[in-house]
Write an enzyme that holds these catalytic residues in place. Structure first.
Site, PDB file in Angstrom:
ATOM      1  N   ARG A  59     -62.977  52.370 -46.924  1.00 52.74           N
ATOM      2  CA  ARG A  59     -63.707  53.600 -47.386  1.00 52.74           C
ATOM      3  C   ARG A  59     -62.917  54.843 -47.175  1.00 52.74           C
ATOM      4  O   ARG A  59     -63.073  55.988 -48.044  1.00 52.74           O
ATOM      5  CB  ARG A  59     -65.114  53.757 -46.958  1.00 52.74           C
ATOM      6  N   GLU A  96     -66.499  48.998 -33.416  1.00 53.03           N
ATOM      7  CA  GLU A  96     -67.906  48.829 -32.953  1.00 53.03           C
ATOM      8  C   GLU A  96     -68.392  47.377 -33.040  1.00 53.03           C
ATOM      9  O   GLU A  96     -69.005  47.081 -32.137  1.00 53.03           O
ATOM     10  CB  GLU A  96     -68.722  49.679 -33.651  1.00 53.03           C
TER      11      GLU A  96
HETATM   12  P1  AMP Z   1     -64.870  52.976 -34.934  1.00 53.86           P
HETATM   13  O1  AMP Z   1     -63.558  52.591 -34.890  1.00 53.86           O
HETATM   14  O2  AMP Z   1     -65.638  52.441 -33.984  1.00 53.86           O
HETATM   15  O3  AMP Z   1     -64.951  54.601 -34.976  1.00 53.86           O
HETATM   16  O4  AMP Z   1     -65.273  52.627 -36.499  1.00 53.86           O
HETATM   17  C1  AMP Z   1     -65.311  53.300 -37.480  1.00 53.86           C
HETATM   18  C2  AMP Z   1     -64.881  52.442 -38.742  1.00 53.86           C
HETATM   19  O5  AMP Z   1     -65.811  51.505 -38.942  1.00 53.86           O
HETATM   20  C3  AMP Z   1     -64.694  53.171 -39.899  1.00 53.86           C
HETATM   21  O6  AMP Z   1     -63.724  52.726 -40.756  1.00 53.86           O
HETATM   22  C4  AMP Z   1     -66.106  52.874 -40.341  1.00 53.86           C
HETATM   23  O7  AMP Z   1     -66.066  53.011 -42.009  1.00 53.86           O
HETATM   24  C5  AMP Z   1     -66.685  51.826 -40.015  1.00 53.86           C
HETATM   25  N1  AMP Z   1     -67.877  51.624 -39.182  1.00 53.86           N
HETATM   26  C6  AMP Z   1     -68.267  51.689 -37.942  1.00 53.86           C
HETATM   27  N2  AMP Z   1     -69.486  51.697 -37.620  1.00 53.86           N
HETATM   28  C7  AMP Z   1     -70.000  51.711 -39.002  1.00 53.86           C
HETATM   29  C8  AMP Z   1     -71.409  52.273 -39.229  1.00 53.86           C
HETATM   30  N3  AMP Z   1     -72.444  52.248 -38.481  1.00 53.86           N
HETATM   31  N4  AMP Z   1     -71.772  52.488 -40.607  1.00 53.86           N
HETATM   32  C9  AMP Z   1     -70.563  52.427 -41.373  1.00 53.86           C
HETATM   33  N5  AMP Z   1     -69.410  52.256 -41.085  1.00 53.86           N
HETATM   34  C10 AMP Z   1     -69.266  52.105 -39.790  1.00 53.86           C
END
Ligand code: AMP
Length: 172
Positions: A59, A96
């Site tokens: 995205r 995550e």
């Molecule tokens: P992070 O590395 O934990 O900051 O996760 C961010 C990445 O995972 C981004 O590419 C987001 O598109 C996706 N992502 C993680 N958690 C979510 C969520 N709850 N909703 C949508 N996208 C998420």
């Protein structure tokens, strides 16, 4: 026309139980909302634009490509493993919901490149930090990062320990 931020919807238990997924696709589907969201993400970089926006699969591509067009800059993809055809650099990171690796073409950023890292959602921040490491590994200057929305409870902003700004268009 509702404010673009009201079009972001939360989908519980996707992609697995306990995760509340921020679905930005309704923002993309409304032309005026999409344009307003891009304007909000572009604003901090208008005075000193980067040479390229670096978008993170998948995205992040959407927003980084639109930002590149809005500010007349390049777009560079950071991709999941095995997708880029030429020689790559890789960086491993924790997500995550799982573990992953990101790759960038080793010659994607020429000397003197000044980049802004782009994703849709900031959660733990691991993805943006991986993109930062990839850009720095090529000697690029990272002007900062831009995301549409954050999950503030996951602490991604607090873990952003670089001296450059992390702009969230819709702070959580
Ligand atoms: P992070 O590395 O934990 O900051 O996760 C961010 C990445 O995972 C981004 O590419 C987001 O598109 C996706 N992502 C993680 N958690 C979510 C969520 N709850 N909703 C949508 N996208 C998420």
């Amino acid at each position: 026309m509702p404010h673009w931020s009201t079009l972001i919807r939360e989908i519980p238990d996707f992609p697995k139980p306990g995760i509340v997924f921020k679905d930005i696709t309704p923002v993309l589907a409304e032309g005026a909302a999409f344009a307003a969201a891009i304007e909000a993400m572009a604003a901090p970089w208008r005075d000193t634009p980067p040479t390229a926006f670096v978008g993170i699969e998948s995205r992040g591509f959407i927003f980084a490509a639109a930002l590149a067009q809005a500010l007349g800059t390049g777009f560079v993809p950071v991709r999941k493993p095995g997708k880029l055809p030429a020689r790559v650099l890789h960086h491993d990171y924790a997500l995550e919901y799982g573990k992953d690796r990101l790759e960038m073409h080793a010659d994607a950023l020429p000397p003197g490149a000044r980049v802004v890292l782009v994703d849709d959602v900031l959660a733990t921040g691991g993805t943006l930090r991986a993109a930062y490491a990839l850009a720095r590994a090529q000697g690029a200057e990272v002007l900062g990062a831009a995301v549409l929305v954050e999950l503030a409870a996951l602490g991604g902003r607090a873990r952003w320990d670089h001296a450059v700004p992390l702009h969230v268009a819709l702070p959580g």
